[in-house]
Design a protein around this motif. Structure first.
Motif, PDB file in Angstrom:
ATOM      1  N   UNK A  69      -1.557 -14.340 -17.292  1.00 35.57           N
ATOM      2  CA  UNK A  69      -0.545 -15.200 -16.668  1.00 35.57           C
ATOM      3  C   UNK A  69       0.598 -14.374 -16.082  1.00 35.57           C
ATOM      4  N   UNK A  70       0.998 -13.315 -16.779  1.00 37.10           N
ATOM      5  CA  UNK A  70       2.110 -12.500 -16.249  1.00 37.10           C
ATOM      6  C   UNK A  70       1.679 -11.713 -15.012  1.00 37.10           C
ATOM      7  N   UNK A  71       0.402 -11.363 -14.933  1.00 34.84           N
ATOM      8  CA  UNK A  71      -0.078 -10.592 -13.780  1.00 34.84           C
ATOM      9  C   UNK A  71      -0.304 -11.463 -12.548  1.00 34.84           C
ATOM     10  N   UNK A 125      -0.137 -15.273 -12.757  1.00 33.48           N
ATOM     11  CA  UNK A 125       0.224 -16.663 -13.006  1.00 33.48           C
ATOM     12  C   UNK A 125       1.154 -17.257 -11.961  1.00 33.48           C
ATOM     13  N   UNK A 126       1.781 -16.402 -11.168  1.00 31.64           N
ATOM     14  CA  UNK A 126       2.677 -16.891 -10.111  1.00 31.64           C
ATOM     15  C   UNK A 126       1.900 -17.435  -8.907  1.00 31.64           C
ATOM     16  N   UNK A 127       0.583 -17.193  -8.872  1.00 33.09           N
ATOM     17  CA  UNK A 127      -0.249 -17.732  -7.797  1.00 33.09           C
ATOM     18  C   UNK A 127      -0.668 -19.157  -8.157  1.00 33.09           C
ATOM     19  N   UNK A 128      -0.764 -20.005  -7.153  1.00 30.81           N
ATOM     20  CA  UNK A 128      -1.192 -21.384  -7.400  1.00 30.81           C
ATOM     21  C   UNK A 128      -2.682 -21.392  -7.742  1.00 30.81           C
ATOM     22  N   UNK A 129      -3.117 -22.500  -8.311  1.00 31.21           N
ATOM     23  CA  UNK A 129      -4.540 -22.678  -8.630  1.00 31.21           C
ATOM     24  C   UNK A 129      -5.382 -22.514  -7.361  1.00 31.21           C
ATOM     25  N   UNK A 130      -4.899 -23.079  -6.271  1.00 34.46           N
ATOM     26  CA  UNK A 130      -5.582 -22.991  -4.977  1.00 34.46           C
ATOM     27  C   UNK A 130      -5.669 -21.524  -4.515  1.00 34.46           C
ATOM     28  N   UNK A 131      -4.556 -20.792  -4.651  1.00 33.25           N
ATOM     29  CA  UNK A 131      -4.538 -19.371  -4.270  1.00 33.25           C
ATOM     30  C   UNK A 131      -5.509 -18.555  -5.121  1.00 33.25           C
ATOM     31  N   UNK A 132      -5.552 -18.859  -6.415  1.00 31.92           N
ATOM     32  CA  UNK A 132      -6.450 -18.128  -7.318  1.00 31.92           C
ATOM     33  C   UNK A 132      -7.915 -18.370  -6.943  1.00 31.92           C
ATOM     34  N   UNK A 133      -8.244 -19.611  -6.634  1.00 29.43           N
ATOM     35  CA  UNK A 133      -9.624 -19.931  -6.217  1.00 29.43           C
ATOM     36  C   UNK A 133      -9.953 -19.214  -4.906  1.00 29.43           C
TER      37      UNK A 133
END
Length: 155
Positions: A130-132, A134-142
């Motif tokens: 999360x610290x690495x 977690x600032x990205x949205x779920x959409x961005x992560x996908x």
């Protein structure tokens, strides 16, 4: 034209030779940062990233696996899976057993000690993830995962 963030981080005077070069260097820079942070956490529990990877695979499978199957499932290619398993066995984190039908096959089983170690590591590892990123949205992560998978198709 403004310098990219990577250009600034690397103190690179001129532009990158190509967008491909910039993307690859961004991936390598990010990977190095993540590997260093993850490695530091694993060391607190007496593990390397590769050792953690073996234990993660065995816990996820829920049963002993042949050592070559473990090698195939590793995130990073490990040239000497036998040595890696030797070190885990010395720490009493895995047990080995030869296959009765085919003596060339060695099964590796996770121990209760390793399961306890992984259980202690789960929450701190999740917090680090999360610290690495977690600032990205779920959409961005996908989308990030999709693009990285797409990039690996060129292999």
């Amino acid at each position: 034209m403004n310098a990219s963030r990577l250009q600034s981080e690397l103190k690179k005077k001129g532009p990158f030779q190509s967008p491909e070069q910039e993307a690859i260097l961004n991936i390598l820079r990010t990977s190095d940062l993540f590997e260093n942070r993850l490695g530091r956490l694993f060391r607190e529990y007496g593990l390397t990233s590769s050792q953690y990877n073996v234990l993660r695979i065995l816990r996820g499978e829920g049963k002993p696996l042949p050592s070559l199957e473990i090698a195939d499932r590793m995130i990073q290619v490990v040239p000497a899976i036998t040595g890696l398993i030797d070190r885990l066995e010395k720490q009493k984190l895995v047990r080995r057993e030869r296959c009765a039908e085919d003596r060339r096959v060695v099964y590796v089983e996770i121990t209760d000690k390793a399961l306890e170690t992984l259980k202690k590591l789960d929450a701190p590892l999740e917090a680090l993830h999360k610290s690495l990123i977690g600032h990205l949205s779920r959409k961005d992560l996908k989308e990030l995962s999709r693009l990285l998978e797409k990039a690996r198709l060129a292999e």
